[in-house]
Design a protein around this motif. Structure first.
Motif, PDB file in Angstrom:
ATOM      1  N   ASN A 256       1.810   4.513  12.334  1.00 36.39           N
ATOM      2  CA  ASN A 256       2.142   3.837  13.586  1.00 36.39           C
ATOM      3  C   ASN A 256       0.953   3.488  14.463  1.00 36.39           C
ATOM      4  OD1 ASN A 256       5.027   3.943  13.161  1.00 36.39           O
ATOM      5  ND2 ASN A 256       4.858   6.137  13.533  1.00 36.39           N
ATOM      6  N   LYS A 257      -0.235   4.028  14.152  1.00 38.34           N
ATOM      7  CA  LYS A 257      -1.415   3.704  14.944  1.00 38.34           C
ATOM      8  C   LYS A 257      -2.674   3.950  14.122  1.00 38.34           C
ATOM      9  CE  LYS A 257      -2.732   7.357  17.999  1.00 38.34           C
ATOM     10  NZ  LYS A 257      -2.526   8.191  19.182  1.00 38.34           N
TER      11      LYS A 257
ATOM     12  N   TYR B 201      -6.711   5.401  13.623  1.00 38.62           N
ATOM     13  CA  TYR B 201      -7.549   6.546  13.976  1.00 38.62           C
ATOM     14  C   TYR B 201      -8.971   6.306  13.469  1.00 38.62           C
ATOM     15  CZ  TYR B 201      -3.006   8.810  14.644  1.00 38.62           C
ATOM     16  OH  TYR B 201      -1.738   9.122  15.058  1.00 38.62           O
TER      17      TYR B 201
ATOM     18  N   ASP C  35      -9.854  15.281  16.415  1.00 40.01           N
ATOM     19  CA  ASP C  35      -9.270  14.498  17.501  1.00 40.01           C
ATOM     20  C   ASP C  35      -7.778  14.224  17.318  1.00 40.01           C
ATOM     21  OD1 ASP C  35     -11.744  14.145  18.884  1.00 40.01           O
ATOM     22  OD2 ASP C  35     -12.289  12.588  17.432  1.00 40.01           O
ATOM     23  N   PHE C  36      -7.284  14.261  16.093  1.00 38.32           N
ATOM     24  CA  PHE C  36      -5.889  13.850  15.878  1.00 38.32           C
ATOM     25  C   PHE C  36      -5.099  14.752  14.927  1.00 38.32           C
ATOM     26  CE2 PHE C  36      -8.664  11.193  13.149  1.00 38.32           C
ATOM     27  CZ  PHE C  36      -8.239  11.616  11.896  1.00 38.32           C
ATOM     28  N   ARG C  37      -5.704  15.786  14.396  1.00 36.30           N
ATOM     29  CA  ARG C  37      -5.015  16.638  13.416  1.00 36.30           C
ATOM     30  C   ARG C  37      -3.683  17.170  13.933  1.00 36.30           C
ATOM     31  NH1 ARG C  37      -8.837  19.792  12.489  1.00 36.30           N
ATOM     32  NH2 ARG C  37      -9.654  18.941  10.556  1.00 36.30           N
ATOM     33  N   LYS C  38      -3.629  17.540  15.208  1.00 31.10           N
ATOM     34  CA  LYS C  38      -2.393  18.096  15.791  1.00 31.10           C
ATOM     35  C   LYS C  38      -1.249  17.086  15.785  1.00 31.10           C
ATOM     36  CE  LYS C  38      -4.656  21.487  18.705  1.00 31.10           C
ATOM     37  NZ  LYS C  38      -5.015  21.871  20.063  1.00 31.10           N
ATOM     38  N   GLU C  39      -1.586  15.797  15.775  1.00 27.37           N
ATOM     39  CA  GLU C  39      -0.540  14.758  15.732  1.00 27.37           C
ATOM     40  C   GLU C  39       0.107  14.665  14.362  1.00 27.37           C
ATOM     41  OE1 GLU C  39      -1.717  10.886  17.235  1.00 27.37           O
ATOM     42  OE2 GLU C  39      -3.264  11.850  18.483  1.00 27.37           O
ATOM     43  N   GLN C  40      -0.531  15.223  13.337  1.00 26.33           N
ATOM     44  CA  GLN C  40      -0.061  15.163  11.950  1.00 26.33           C
ATOM     45  C   GLN C  40       0.287  13.730  11.518  1.00 26.33           C
ATOM     46  OE1 GLN C  40       3.148  18.085  11.869  1.00 26.33           O
ATOM     47  NE2 GLN C  40       1.668  19.688  11.350  1.00 26.33           N
ATOM     48  N   PRO C  41      -0.679  12.824  11.674  1.00 26.96           N
ATOM     49  CA  PRO C  41      -0.396  11.433  11.302  1.00 26.96           C
ATOM     50  C   PRO C  41      -0.173  11.289   9.799  1.00 26.96           C
ATOM     51  CG  PRO C  41      -2.732  11.710  11.747  1.00 26.96           C
ATOM     52  CD  PRO C  41      -2.077  12.998  12.108  1.00 26.96           C
TER      53      PRO C  41
END
Length: 196
Positions: free
Chosen positions: A34-35, A37, A45-51
């Motif tokens: 959806n976005k 990185y 920076d984004f691991r917690k979002e579990q993209p």
């Protein structure tokens, strides 16, 4: 025509990116479901979002590797840099033999009867340096069925000496010979990288 690329689906996306980064590849872009990185963002920076990643692209010299989120490692395709005339001729010969062909402005794919897809890419900006010493010099690809393997020569108008096809239990990229590589590596998906 220049062999430059391969693509995998993997359940080890972060590990695969980390492996290639440690081998000296730069992370070019990351497309989540959806976005984006893209760098300079790091996994912290984004691991917690579990993209869920559709595509992560890494490059070095004249090598381009992409991988995306999958349930297990699945080899998808290899890619050649071609000019428009080569692209047109290869597609014409592939269609004549009944190979699947998907053409669009960005890239073209043809599918051999034995399951392997070949990307035909005309845009040189997908690699960092077309004349770089660091380059793919060969591949060993396992194929499950041999239907159409003899057609490869006629579709590509050559024997593709840099690709060796071997009988296997599944379609798999077993080995990549890389000019400019200084030692043996094995990526998280089982692909062996060897100096050529």
């Amino acid at each position: 025509m220049k062999l430059f690329h391969y693509h995998y689906w993997t359940d080890s996306v972060e590990e695969t990116e980390d492996f290639y980064w440690k081998c000296g590849f730069k992370i070019v872009q990351r497309f989540g479901k959806n976005k984006t990185y893209h760098p300079p963002l790091t996994w912290n920076d984004f691991r917690k979002e579990q993209p869920i990643f559709r595509v992560i692209e890494v490059r070095k010299g004249s090598v381009n590797i992409t991988f995306g989120e999958g349930k297990r490692p699945i080899f998808d395709h290899i890619g050649f840099l071609v000019n428009k005339a080569e692209q047109h001729s290869i597609c014409k010969r592939a269609m004549k033999l009944g190979w699947g062909t998907e053409m669009n402005e960005r890239r073209t794919f043809i599918r051999a009867p034995f399951g392997l897809r070949f990307e035909l890419q005309c845009r040189e900006e997908v690699i960092d340096d077309i004349g770089a010493k660091f380059a793919i010099k060969g591949m060993k690809i396992g194929i499950k069925k041999e239907d159409g393997i003899n057609q490869v020569t006629s579709v590509f108008n050559s024997s593709l000496p840099e690709i060796q096809f071997v009988k296997s239990d599944k379609l798999e990229l077993q080995c990549v010979l890389v000019n400019g590589l200084h030692q043996y590596y094995k990526d998280p998906n089982g692909v062996v990288l060897l100096p050529s």
